[in-house]
Enzyme design. Sequence first.
Site, PDB file in Angstrom:
ATOM      1  N   CYS A   7       0.861  -1.183   0.000  1.00  0.00           N
ATOM      2  CA  CYS A   7       0.000   0.000   0.000  1.00  0.00           C
ATOM      3  C   CYS A   7       0.895   1.230   0.000  1.00  0.00           C
ATOM      4  O   CYS A   7       2.072   1.130  -0.350  1.00  0.00           O
ATOM      5  CB  CYS A   7      -0.983  -0.019   1.172  1.00  0.00           C
ATOM      6  SG  CYS A   7      -0.224  -0.004   2.806  1.00  0.00           S
ATOM      7  N   ARG A  13      -3.299  -0.554   5.496  1.00  0.00           N
ATOM      8  CA  ARG A  13      -3.922  -1.671   4.771  1.00  0.00           C
ATOM      9  C   ARG A  13      -3.012  -2.890   4.609  1.00  0.00           C
ATOM     10  O   ARG A  13      -3.412  -4.022   4.939  1.00  0.00           O
ATOM     11  CB  ARG A  13      -4.392  -1.192   3.375  1.00  0.00           C
ATOM     12  CG  ARG A  13      -5.545  -0.218   3.412  1.00  0.00           C
ATOM     13  CD  ARG A  13      -5.736   0.522   2.113  1.00  0.00           C
ATOM     14  NE  ARG A  13      -4.624   1.447   1.857  1.00  0.00           N
ATOM     15  CZ  ARG A  13      -4.502   2.212   0.798  1.00  0.00           C
ATOM     16  NH1 ARG A  13      -5.422   2.152  -0.159  1.00  0.00           N
ATOM     17  NH2 ARG A  13      -3.480   3.030   0.667  1.00  0.00           N
ATOM     18  N   ASP A 123      -8.574   3.909   1.101  1.00  0.00           N
ATOM     19  CA  ASP A 123      -7.524   4.272   2.050  1.00  0.00           C
ATOM     20  C   ASP A 123      -8.170   4.772   3.346  1.00  0.00           C
ATOM     21  O   ASP A 123      -8.851   5.800   3.334  1.00  0.00           O
ATOM     22  CB  ASP A 123      -6.664   5.379   1.417  1.00  0.00           C
ATOM     23  CG  ASP A 123      -5.443   5.705   2.246  1.00  0.00           C
ATOM     24  OD1 ASP A 123      -5.370   5.231   3.393  1.00  0.00           O
ATOM     25  OD2 ASP A 123      -4.568   6.424   1.739  1.00  0.00           O
TER      26      ASP A 123
HETATM   27  P1  4NP Z   1      -1.776   2.835   3.990  1.00  0.00           P
HETATM   28  O1  4NP Z   1      -2.425   4.195   4.516  1.00  0.00           O
HETATM   29  O2  4NP Z   1      -1.263   3.114   2.607  1.00  0.00           O
HETATM   30  O3  4NP Z   1      -2.931   1.886   3.981  1.00  0.00           O
HETATM   31  O4  4NP Z   1      -0.682   2.471   4.965  1.00  0.00           O
HETATM   32  C1  4NP Z   1      -1.734   5.404   4.503  1.00  0.00           C
HETATM   33  C2  4NP Z   1      -0.855   5.706   5.526  1.00  0.00           C
HETATM   34  C3  4NP Z   1      -0.188   6.915   5.540  1.00  0.00           C
HETATM   35  C4  4NP Z   1      -0.415   7.816   4.514  1.00  0.00           C
HETATM   36  C5  4NP Z   1      -1.287   7.521   3.476  1.00  0.00           C
HETATM   37  C6  4NP Z   1      -1.948   6.308   3.471  1.00  0.00           C
HETATM   38  N1  4NP Z   1       0.257   9.081   4.534  1.00  0.00           N
HETATM   39  O5  4NP Z   1      -0.053   9.924   3.665  1.00  0.00           O
HETATM   40  O6  4NP Z   1       1.107   9.309   5.392  1.00  0.00           O
END
Ligand code: 4NP
Length: 151
Positions: A7, A13, A123
């Site tokens: 991800c 995720r 997300d």
């Molecule tokens: P992930 O969620 O991709 O599911 O781990 C996110 C975690 C952090 C960020 C974006 C999505 N961020 O912009 O820091």
Amino acid sequence: MKILMVCLGNICRSPLAEGILKKMADVKGLNWVIDSAGTEASHVGDPPHRLSQKVAREHGMDISSQRARRFKKSDLQDFDKIYVMAEDVYQDILDISGKEADLSKVDLLLNEIYPGEDQSVPDPWYGGEDGYHEAWDLIFSACSQIIETYS
Ligand code: 4NP
């Protein structure tokens, strides 16, 4: 099978996907290698988001020892299948790997349950706890299908 879940941050995720598929593979006695990574560097070294940990714990799973790492080009060689949680993650992998790279091992995770639809796991980062439950449910269904297909 060596499977990588990817991800953006590797804190919301894909840690759920790593935990869920690992547990399912263990229960089946499958000798699979399962890992996860993120395409962004901002959370490298961090444990999973507290709400991912909470939702996992509610399902009897401890993912607290996972640490975020960044996706690297060599992952394309080191894994048999690479599942991305969303379209933007696929695009990032393309950018990191370069346009000569063979992305035939890379697919959207939800194509396992909605073939050819290229759907993304929403997300949950910007929202509340509901998004983490929704992510769990979608990822759980897709991982069940992976076990069904490849075991
Ligand atoms: P992930 O969620 O991709 O599911 O781990 C996110 C975690 C952090 C960020 C974006 C999505 N961020 O912009 O820091």
